[in-house]
Scaffold this active site. Structure first.
Site, short mmCIF file in Angstrom:
data_model
loop_
_atom_site.label_atom_id
_atom_site.label_comp_id
_atom_site.label_asym_id
_atom_site.label_seq_id
_atom_site.Cartn_x
_atom_site.Cartn_y
_atom_site.Cartn_z
N ARG A 58 0.85 -1.19 0.00
CA ARG A 58 0.00 0.00 0.00
C ARG A 58 0.89 1.24 0.00
O ARG A 58 1.72 1.41 0.89
CB ARG A 58 -0.92 0.00 1.22
CG ARG A 58 -1.80 1.24 1.29
CD ARG A 58 -2.80 1.20 2.44
NE ARG A 58 -3.48 2.49 2.47
CZ ARG A 58 -3.36 3.39 3.44
NH1 ARG A 58 -2.62 3.11 4.51
NH2 ARG A 58 -3.97 4.55 3.37
N HIS A 85 -2.75 11.09 0.47
CA HIS A 85 -2.26 10.83 1.83
C HIS A 85 -1.60 12.11 2.34
O HIS A 85 -0.40 12.16 2.58
CB HIS A 85 -1.29 9.65 1.84
CG HIS A 85 -1.00 9.10 3.20
ND1 HIS A 85 -1.04 7.75 3.49
CD2 HIS A 85 -0.65 9.71 4.37
CE1 HIS A 85 -0.72 7.55 4.76
NE2 HIS A 85 -0.47 8.74 5.32
N GLU A 136 -7.11 8.86 6.13
CA GLU A 136 -7.30 9.55 7.40
C GLU A 136 -7.70 11.03 7.23
O GLU A 136 -6.98 11.94 7.67
CB GLU A 136 -6.03 9.45 8.25
CG GLU A 136 -5.69 8.04 8.66
CD GLU A 136 -4.49 7.94 9.58
OE1 GLU A 136 -4.26 6.85 10.12
OE2 GLU A 136 -3.77 8.95 9.76
N ASN A 151 -7.28 2.25 9.97
CA ASN A 151 -5.96 2.39 10.58
C ASN A 151 -6.16 2.41 12.10
O ASN A 151 -6.88 3.26 12.61
CB ASN A 151 -5.29 3.69 10.13
CG ASN A 151 -5.01 3.71 8.63
OD1 ASN A 151 -5.15 2.71 7.95
ND2 ASN A 151 -4.62 4.87 8.13
N TYR A 168 -4.15 2.16 15.95
CA TYR A 168 -2.91 2.18 16.70
C TYR A 168 -3.11 2.04 18.20
O TYR A 168 -2.30 1.42 18.88
CB TYR A 168 -2.15 3.48 16.43
CG TYR A 168 -1.60 3.56 15.02
CD1 TYR A 168 -0.39 2.95 14.69
CD2 TYR A 168 -2.30 4.21 14.01
CE1 TYR A 168 0.12 3.00 13.40
CE2 TYR A 168 -1.80 4.27 12.71
CZ TYR A 168 -0.60 3.67 12.42
OH TYR A 168 -0.10 3.71 11.13
N GLU A 176 -3.49 0.17 8.23
CA GLU A 176 -2.28 0.52 8.99
C GLU A 176 -2.42 -0.02 10.40
O GLU A 176 -3.48 0.08 11.01
CB GLU A 176 -2.07 2.05 9.09
CG GLU A 176 -1.71 2.74 7.80
CD GLU A 176 -1.49 4.24 7.99
OE1 GLU A 176 -1.20 4.67 9.13
OE2 GLU A 176 -1.65 4.98 7.01
N TRP A 203 2.10 -1.04 9.34
CA TRP A 203 2.74 0.26 9.22
C TRP A 203 4.01 0.23 10.08
O TRP A 203 3.93 0.02 11.26
CB TRP A 203 1.83 1.40 9.69
CG TRP A 203 2.49 2.72 9.45
CD1 TRP A 203 3.31 3.42 10.30
CD2 TRP A 203 2.42 3.49 8.24
NE1 TRP A 203 3.75 4.56 9.70
CE2 TRP A 203 3.22 4.63 8.44
CE3 TRP A 203 1.77 3.33 7.01
CZ2 TRP A 203 3.39 5.60 7.45
CZ3 TRP A 203 1.93 4.29 6.04
CH2 TRP A 203 2.73 5.42 6.26
#
Length: 447
Positions: A80, A124, A169, A294, A296, A354, A401
């Protein structure tokens, strides 16, 4: 969550890694490219923590063949990446730069020769500076600028890319770029932020329409999600949690999935919240093929009325593990997030686009970089992803990621997420232990 020692993912599950153009490519003005707003922003005094820029980054623009070889060594099935809009259209509109298209054609050819599926993101965060000077995403015309750019990429590169994403995002563009000013373009405006969010989602919808006209394969939207918890059982912190959830998680997904924005946003923004055209809201419901998530960390919220929207602040948890970004390691939040999306939005096909962690890595020694905390981070989050599948989530793939240590936006080069270490003085690449761990996961299709 299951604690079984061995888990397997479904047949056909897609394993990849991710990067973005400004973070890895370098050579931002090479071969006729125009400057982006990130090129402009990173050259402003004190904009980047360590004074870094994306001028060289990982030099991927010149070393892409070496990097594709690394991907192959890791066994990646997919890569990606994002396209630099200003490489294709130096002024953001109008004149096409053939050399920019040729770079991406060469990259795509190497990926396909290596048996690696390209997954391209149109935007992005790096908007052409020429368009930023015309108001950027606060200009209503920005959605049409994006659609014109998308048409070009689908026509010129569509036969080589089976999986596309419109935006990465959009919340970060709004929150960091237009609310807090720590990302390009460095604005702090309660008036601009709602329009920027709205125009980004209009751009996404028009980009999907462009794809239906000129594209092949599938197209989706990538959002960052973060489950919210209350810091206490009191009503003020519970309300803060609800506001934070609406502000970060529901704003964009309610827009494209439900054709509405959370009521909490109008309350939070007050007089700064616009009235949106009904035709616009209907446009946002343009159907797309998959959702990229994504993930985290989570956040634990307490009431902070003095703060800008969402009038909440995050609280560190005593005894918890945190990454170098100050993000709590909380894999069960990934399962919860994926379940919430399924329950609220009707079970869309999902890719984790991600997931990863920044830790302080040692220098390479005898060809090895030991990063056990990242290995455990990945292990925990892969188990959480598998648990979501067990619970019925339509999860189709996972992208770590990041492939490479890279330029971490306003934080410069101090925070490293890569499966591959990059010595930025020599551009030497070394696969970390986490990269070899991930290679074995891919080979086994599980843990």
């Amino acid at each position: 969550m299951t604690d079984s020692s061995s888990i397997r993912f479904p047949d056909g599950f897609l394993w990849g890694a991710a990067t973005s153009a400004y973070q890895v490519e370098g050579s931002p003005l090479a071969d006729g490219a125009g400057p982006s707003n990130w090129h402009h922003f990173s050259h402003q005094p004190d904009a980047i923590a360590d004074g870094g820029t994306g001028d060289v980054a990982c030099d991927h623009y010149r070393r892409y063949e070496e990097d594709v070889a690394l991907m192959r060594q890791l066994g990646l099935q997919a890569y990606r990446f994002s396209v630099s809009w200003s490489r294709i259209l130096p002024e953001g509109r109008g004149r096409i730069n053939p050399a920019g298209l040729d770079f991406y054609r060469r990259l795509l050819d190497r990926l396909l020769e290596a048996g690696i599926q390209p997954c391209a993101t149109l935007f992005h965060w790096d908007l052409p500076q020429a368009l930023q000077e015309q108001g950027g995403w606060a200009n209503r015309d920005s959605a049409n600028w994006f659609a014109d750019y998308a048409h070009i990429l689908f026509r010129e590169l569509g036969d080589k890319v089976p999986l596309w994403a419109t935006l990465n995002e959009p919340w970060v563009v709004v929150n960091d770029g237009y609310m807090h000013g720590v990302h390009a373009p460095g604005h702090r405006s309660l008036d601009e932020a709602p329009w920027v969010a709205h125009n980004l989602l209009r751009a996404h919808a028009l980009g999907v329409q462009a794809f239906r006209a000129d594209g092949q394969g599938q197209i989706g939207l990538v959002v960052n999600l973060e489950p919210k918890y209350a810091a206490s059982v009191g009503p003020d912190d519970a309300a803060a949690m609800s506001r934070a959830h609406a502000y970060m998680n529901r704003w964009f997904l309610d827009g494209v999935m439900l054709g509405s924005y959370p009521d909490e946003l109008a309350e939070m923004f007050g007089q700064h919240w616009p009235r949106f055209d009904l035709a616009d809201m209907a446009l946002l419901l343009e159907p797309f093929d998959f959702l990229g998530i994504n993930y985290y960390t989570r956040s634990v919220n307490r009431d902070a009325p003095q703060n800008p929207p969402p009038h909440a602040e995050s609280v560190r948890q005593e005894g918890a593990e945190y990454t170098e970004m100050g993000w709590e390691v909380f894999p069960e939040g990934l399962t919860r997030t994926l379940q919430w999306v399924k329950q609220r939005y009707g079970d869309p096909p999902i890719y984790i686009t991600e997931n990863g962690a920044a830790f302080a890595d040692p220098p390479a020694h005898n060809g090895r970089v030991a990063d056990p905390r990242r290995v455990e981070y990945l292990r925990g989050h892969l188990r959480a992803a598998h648990e979501a599948i067990r619970l019925g989530v339509n999860l189709k793939g996972y992208f770590a990621w990041s492939l490479l240590d890279n330029f971490e936006w306003s934080l410069g080069y101090a925070k490293t997420f890569g499966l591959v270490q990059v010595d930025f003085s020599s551009q030497r690449r070394t696969i970390k232990d986490s990269g070899y761990f991930y290679r074995d996961v891919i080979a086994r299709n599980g843990l």
